[in-house]
Design an enzyme around this catalytic site. Structure first.
Site, PDB file in Angstrom:
ATOM      1  N   GLY A   1       0.619  -1.547   0.133  1.00 48.63           N
ATOM      2  CA  GLY A   1      -0.163   0.056  -0.086  1.00 48.63           C
ATOM      3  C   GLY A   1       0.797   1.442   0.360  1.00 48.63           C
ATOM      4  O   GLY A   1       2.118   1.620   0.189  1.00 48.63           O
TER       5      GLY A   1
ATOM      6  N   GLY B   1       1.613   5.282   2.363  1.00 54.62           N
ATOM      7  CA  GLY B   1       0.872   5.815   3.633  1.00 54.62           C
ATOM      8  C   GLY B   1       0.779   6.664   3.111  1.00 54.62           C
ATOM      9  O   GLY B   1       1.448   7.624   2.341  1.00 54.62           O
ATOM     10  N   ALA B   2       0.992   7.623   4.315  1.00 53.51           N
ATOM     11  CA  ALA B   2       1.010   8.859   4.290  1.00 53.51           C
ATOM     12  C   ALA B   2       2.110   9.668   4.179  1.00 53.51           C
ATOM     13  O   ALA B   2       2.255  10.518   3.634  1.00 53.51           O
ATOM     14  CB  ALA B   2      -0.007   9.612   5.542  1.00 53.51           C
ATOM     15  N   PHE B   3       3.491   8.544   4.634  1.00 50.01           N
ATOM     16  CA  PHE B   3       4.615   9.270   4.585  1.00 50.01           C
ATOM     17  C   PHE B   3       5.410   8.692   3.810  1.00 50.01           C
ATOM     18  O   PHE B   3       7.053   8.199   3.834  1.00 50.01           O
ATOM     19  CB  PHE B   3       4.712   9.569   5.992  1.00 50.01           C
ATOM     20  CG  PHE B   3       4.239  10.306   6.971  1.00 50.01           C
ATOM     21  CD1 PHE B   3       4.087  11.853   6.953  1.00 50.01           C
ATOM     22  CD2 PHE B   3       3.708   9.500   7.976  1.00 50.01           C
ATOM     23  CE1 PHE B   3       3.413  12.230   7.726  1.00 50.01           C
ATOM     24  CE2 PHE B   3       2.436  10.082   8.698  1.00 50.01           C
ATOM     25  CZ  PHE B   3       2.468  11.397   9.128  1.00 50.01           C
ATOM     26  N   GLY B   4       4.688   7.599   2.984  1.00 53.77           N
ATOM     27  CA  GLY B   4       5.563   6.585   2.576  1.00 53.77           C
ATOM     28  C   GLY B   4       4.766   5.598   2.108  1.00 53.77           C
ATOM     29  O   GLY B   4       3.902   5.215   2.159  1.00 53.77           O
TER      30      GLY B   4
ATOM     31  N   ASP C   1      -4.309   7.131  17.540  1.00 55.77           N
ATOM     32  CA  ASP C   1      -4.228   6.652  15.833  1.00 55.77           C
ATOM     33  C   ASP C   1      -5.362   5.679  15.817  1.00 55.77           C
ATOM     34  O   ASP C   1      -4.743   4.945  14.976  1.00 55.77           O
ATOM     35  CB  ASP C   1      -3.632   7.375  15.218  1.00 55.77           C
ATOM     36  CG  ASP C   1      -3.664   7.575  13.978  1.00 55.77           C
ATOM     37  OD1 ASP C   1      -4.764   7.975  13.538  1.00 55.77           O
ATOM     38  OD2 ASP C   1      -3.554   6.807  12.635  1.00 55.77           O
TER      39      ASP C   1
END
Length: 974
Positions: free
Chosen positions: A44, A46-49, A158
């Site tokens: 997948g 993600g938000a940072f990589g 989170d």
């Protein structure tokens, strides 16, 4: 040579910097992860990589490799929090850290691989929420994991379904500690505004504008409650709102709950009520919630094993093309749907045990269980009762609205987003069949030759229910579907239980007439009063122009998915059918865009958190510098006065010693002088005595000779006696004079020394007073400086918050602009489709109406052929007028829709601006209150300091007075 020396000089700092690179315990630097791990796939983004699937080259262990582009040591330090937390945690329900590398400005974190995947992905794959037994197991395991984390002083911050991973053994693994906080003590509070908005606790949301109300580990309990709602309903509460706009909703609204509480157990509802307590003080801990009846009875993870087995089952997909040429077909037949649904908490049991048929009004579900031979029983129910049951429990949906897939295991709500808003299924949308209710009649599918035709009256009753007021709002969209359950009988033959209806000729016309009869009055003003037959036909074949639907089937495709999997040795086959429409693609696009918005928000939060961390470090350094400067100034002053006192004491000592030396010398000189004088006086005294002796002798010599001897003897004895007495007296007087004189000199010297000591003592005491006064002034000055620094730092913090808030508002406005543009474009596309479809619909209608009109003329004809042709021409002209009126009406409708859409977009923008203004106003108010509170605190502190200063002065004066008295007493003794 000179340049090389300069080069060496300039290279030296670089070498020193490299040597000073911070080393971390759980991170391998300058080691290529590809030497130890092999990337075998992508999991997948993600938000940072990106996240890859990796395999250890030596052991073969699988891992999820999170690869993050890291540009600086500061960014690396941010990510080290997650690595340290994962490395310090060793729990059954928390993912484990396998390795971490920093190589070529890329951070690679190897985390335990969970083959089951994330729970939110499973729900999207199955197109349904979880059943209650599955939620119970997940909830209990999450509580145990949270209890462990909180005991380790860790706040996850989170929690959501996307961060819950499943193993093949039916256990969960909490993941993604990227925004977690590791405290130094259990009750430590945080004020960072970080996390995903939909799952944020109210106290975390308030930290966006109010940093003076921090939160603790109980924020995770709120996120747990929201996650449970997400597991039950696929989406969290307020998911229809923009991620940026949901924050105010959470802060101001009451705690959310399940959309349909009656479909879930009382324990589940009570658990959510306790977990979603707005007040953190009364919100229970994870340990307390583990004793709740909702999870206390959980002793097996079989529901999760079943869920993983279904999600990982082999899937066979088949796409059926339902395209039919509308111009050549008769009006479409609407097949009533036999789709009794069950409570979401019971659906999975149906799929595994096959005890009750179920499904939804828009999905075809086929379930096959190969275990023990089962027989098919058919219950006989009167037709009227069948009709009532069907009309109560089934609904018909429209062709052109988006359908959300319902799997064979759940009657789930629509998880998609249409026009940026959710369309959750309410109680009116999907009726459920409780276990206590009688099951619907099961009918064997007849052969084509013996397939029955329902009377038109029966079908009218089937479709009259949606016309009820409470159904119209939710069931305007109709969708013909078939519910089928396949079971194997003892002989191995497959029996198909279905409910079919076929329509032909007048039955179909009657069905369509009753289906759309409520719309027939719309165009009644177009036809002439003399054209009664035209009005009847218009009513019979009216078109639902408002919803853009037609009475003929559109071109659609049906996606059939068949899953086969084993559960405890039982093979289960679940088939789901789903009609693919363009709206679903739009829903998927909207879902993707919302994920992108969340990702943007996460990146923005990370950036803001980093900026805030940098500012806090800077402010902390300022405070430390001020503290060091104050200590240095204080120590310098103390040292100065200590030196002054030492110098004064030294000077006093030297003065006393000098005076004592001088006094000793003067005393010795005076004694010597007096002794010399006394010696002279003594000699003079002796001379006088000698003279007196001579006088005595002379006096005796004057006497007669015979008397001289006796007189001489007597005179000499008297002389000797007198001389002895005089000499003793003279010596005694001299000694007394010497003693008195020396004592007087000594006393005078002592007085001078004591006076000098007294003067020195006064100087020392004055110096001590001056020192203490200076230190007190410095303390007061430091209080003022500290207050000014805190005030300035508070202003700097709020300045950064305002800057971040404005930046976030710009992002919100940008997202809102894109959202409004998407809505307008979607409306334009839909209106264009309706405009393109209307001519075809009108041609089909005109053709059908003309045929029916001609048939009616043949039946009711009383005139000549010319009159009939004239009637046909007149009918054609009326049709043209009607079609023109329809086109005009559609144009007006589209214009109204566009105006409403633009008005709605303007309203959204105004609402967003209002919310942003409220946030800015709240932030400014909070800043004013904090500054005022800081001033009040400083004034109170200053007042207390001054009150404490009075007794300190009194103690000092008492001490100095005591020393003065002691010095005077010693002087008196001396």
């Amino acid at each position: 040579m000179a340049f090389s020396k300069f080069g060496k000089m300039f290279r030296l700092p670089t070498i020193e910097i490299k040597k000073k690179t911070k080393q971390y315990n759980h991170l391998q630097r300058d080691v290529n992860p590809n030497d130890m791990w092999e990337i075998i796939g992508e999991l997948g983004d993600g938000a940072f990589g990106k996240v890859y699937k990796a395999q250890n080259k030596e052991t073969g262990v699988l891992a999820a490799a999170k690869v993050i582009e890291t540009k600086s040591e500061e960014e690396l330090e941010d990510y080290m929090v997650e690595i340290d937390i994962l490395a310090s945690c060793n729990h059954q329900y928390i993912v484990k850290l396998l390795d971490a590398f920093f190589f070529d400005n890329k951070l690679s974190i190897m985390i335990e691989f969970c083959p089951g995947g994330a729970v939110d992905a499973i729900m999207l794959e199955l197109d349904r929420g979880l059943q209650e037994p599955q939620i119970r197991v997940i909830c209990k395991q999450m509580l145990e994991a949270l209890q462990y984390l909180h005991s380790m002083k860790i706040i996850h911050r989170d929690l959501k379904a996307g961060n819950i991973l499943l193993t093949l053994d039916g256990d969960i693994k909490l993941a993604d500690f990227g925004v977690s906080a590791k405290n130094t003590k259990t009750l430590q509070r945080r004020d960072s505004f970080i996390g995903t908005p939909y799952w944020m606790a109210p106290e975390v949301v308030m930290c966006e504008t109010m940093k003076d109300a921090p939160y603790d580990y109980k924020a995770d309990i709120w996120s747990l409650g929201i996650t449970l709602i997400e597991l039950a309903q696929i989406e969290p509460p307020h998911h229809e709102l923009n991620p940026m706009r949901v924050l105010l909703k959470i802060a101001k609204s009451e705690p959310p709950g399940l959309d349909q509480p009656s479909k879930w157990s009382m324990d589940f509802n009570d658990f959510l009520k306790k977990a979603l307590d707005r007040h953190p003080e009364t919100r229970p801990t994870a340990a307390q919630l583990l004793e709740h009846p909702f999870v206390s009875s959980v002793n097996t993870n079989r529901p999760l094993r079943e869920l993983v087995a279904e999600a990982k089952a082999e899937v066979m997909e088949e796409i059926e093309d339902n395209h039919e040429d509308g111009e050549d077909e008769d009006p479409a037949d609407l097949t009533p749907v036999q789709a009794p649904t069950k409570d979401p908490s019971q659906t999975s049991a149906t799929s595994l045990n096959g005890d009750h048929p179920h499904g939804t009004c828009y999905a075809e579900t086929s379930m096959e269980i190969e275990e023990e031979p089962s027989t098919l029983e058919s219950t006989k129910t009167p037709l009227k009762e069948q009709e009532d049951n069907l009309s109560d429990k089934f609904q018909v949906e429209d062709h052109d609205k988006p359908e959300s897939e319902a799997s064979g295991k759940a009657s789930s709500s629509d998880s998609g987003i249409e026009d940026g808003k959710s369309t959750p299924t309410s109680e009116e949308d999907t009726k459920t069949v409780e276990a206590s209710e009688p099951e619907l009649p099961v009918q064997r599918t007849p052969t084509p030759a013996e397939e029955p035709e329902y009377p038109s009256e029966t079908m009218e009753k089937y479709l009259e229910k949606p016309k009820e007021p409470e159904k119209e709002d939710h069931c305007e969209e109709t969708q013909p579907v078939l519910k089928r359950i396949q079971l194997k009988d003892p002989n191995g033959r497959m029996s198909v239980v279905s409910n079919r209806s076929s329509f032909a000729g007048d039955d179909a016309e009657s069905l369509v007439s009753h289906t759309n009869g409520r719309l027939s009055n719309r165009y009644s003003d177009v036809a002439s009063d003399s054209m009664d037959i035209s009005l009847n036909l218009s009513g019979d074949l009216s078109v639902n122009k408002e919803m853009g639907t037609i009475s003929l089937r559109d071109s659609k495709k049906t996606l059939k998915r068949t899953r086969r999997f084993l559960v405890d040795g039982v093979e289960v086959s679940v088939t789901t059918s789903k009609i693919i429409t363009d709206d679903e693609k739009k829903d998927e696009e909207m879902r993707f865009l919302r994920r992108q918005e969340l990702r943007d928000l996460r990146l923005l939060q990370k950036e803001q958190h980093r900026s805030l961390t940098v500012l806090n470090m800077k402010l902390k350094e300022q405070r430390e510098q001020m503290h060091r400067r104050f200590d240095q100034e204080m120590n310098a002053k103390k040292k100065y006065y200590y030196t002054e006192l030492e110098a004064l004491e030294k000077h006093q000592k030297q003065t006393i010693e000098r005076m004592e030396t001088e006094h000793s010398n003067s005393l010795r000189e005076e004694g010597k002088r007096i002794r010399v004088e006394q010696e002279k006086a003594y000699q003079k005294f002796l001379d006088q005595m000698k003279q007196k002796k001579k006088e005595v002798k002379q006096e005796v010599e004057k006497m007669p000779r015979n008397q001289r001897k006796d007189t001489m003897k007597m005179k000499m004895n008297n002389y000797q006696q007198m001389r002895s007495d005089e000499e003793q007296k003279f010596i005694a007087d001299q000694k007394e004079y010497l003693d008195v004189t020396l004592k007087s000199i000594i006393s005078k010297n002592k007085h001078e020394i004591s006076e000098t000591e007294r003067q020195c003592l006064l100087k020392k005491q004055n110096l001590v007073r001056e020192r203490e006064a200076t230190l007190w002034d410095m303390e007061e000055k430091n209080l003022h400086e500290r207050h000014q620094l805190h005030k300035q730092q508070l202003k700097d913090q709020y300045f950064l918050q305002r800057h971040q808030l404005l930046k976030k508002h710009e992002k919100e406005q940008e997202q809102m602009l894109h959202y409004n543009l998407r809505m307008v474009e979607l409306l334009k596309a839909r209106q264009q489709q309706e405009r393109n479809r209307l001519p075809k619909i009108q041609r089909n209608e005109a053709k059908t109406r003309m045929v029916m009109f001609k048939k009616s003329l043949k039946i009711n004809s009383s005139g000549s052929a010319a009159e009939d042709r004239e009637k046909v021409k007149q009918f054609s002209r009326m049709e043209e007028k009607r079609q023109k009126a329809e086109r005009l009406h559609q144009q007006q409708k589209h214009e109204n829709q566009m105006r409403e859409m633009l008005s709605q977009c303007d309203g959204n923008t105004r609402e967003l601006q209002q919310l942003q203004n409220e946030k800015c106003h709240l932030l400014i108010e909070n800043e004013t209150q904090r500054l005022k509170s800081l001033d009040e605190q400083h004034n109170q502190q200053l007042k207390e300091w001054r009150e404490h200063l009075k007794p300190r002065k009194k103690v000092l004066e008492d001490e100095l007075t005591l020393r003065k008295r002691a010095g005077a007493f010693l002087q008196d003794d001396g």
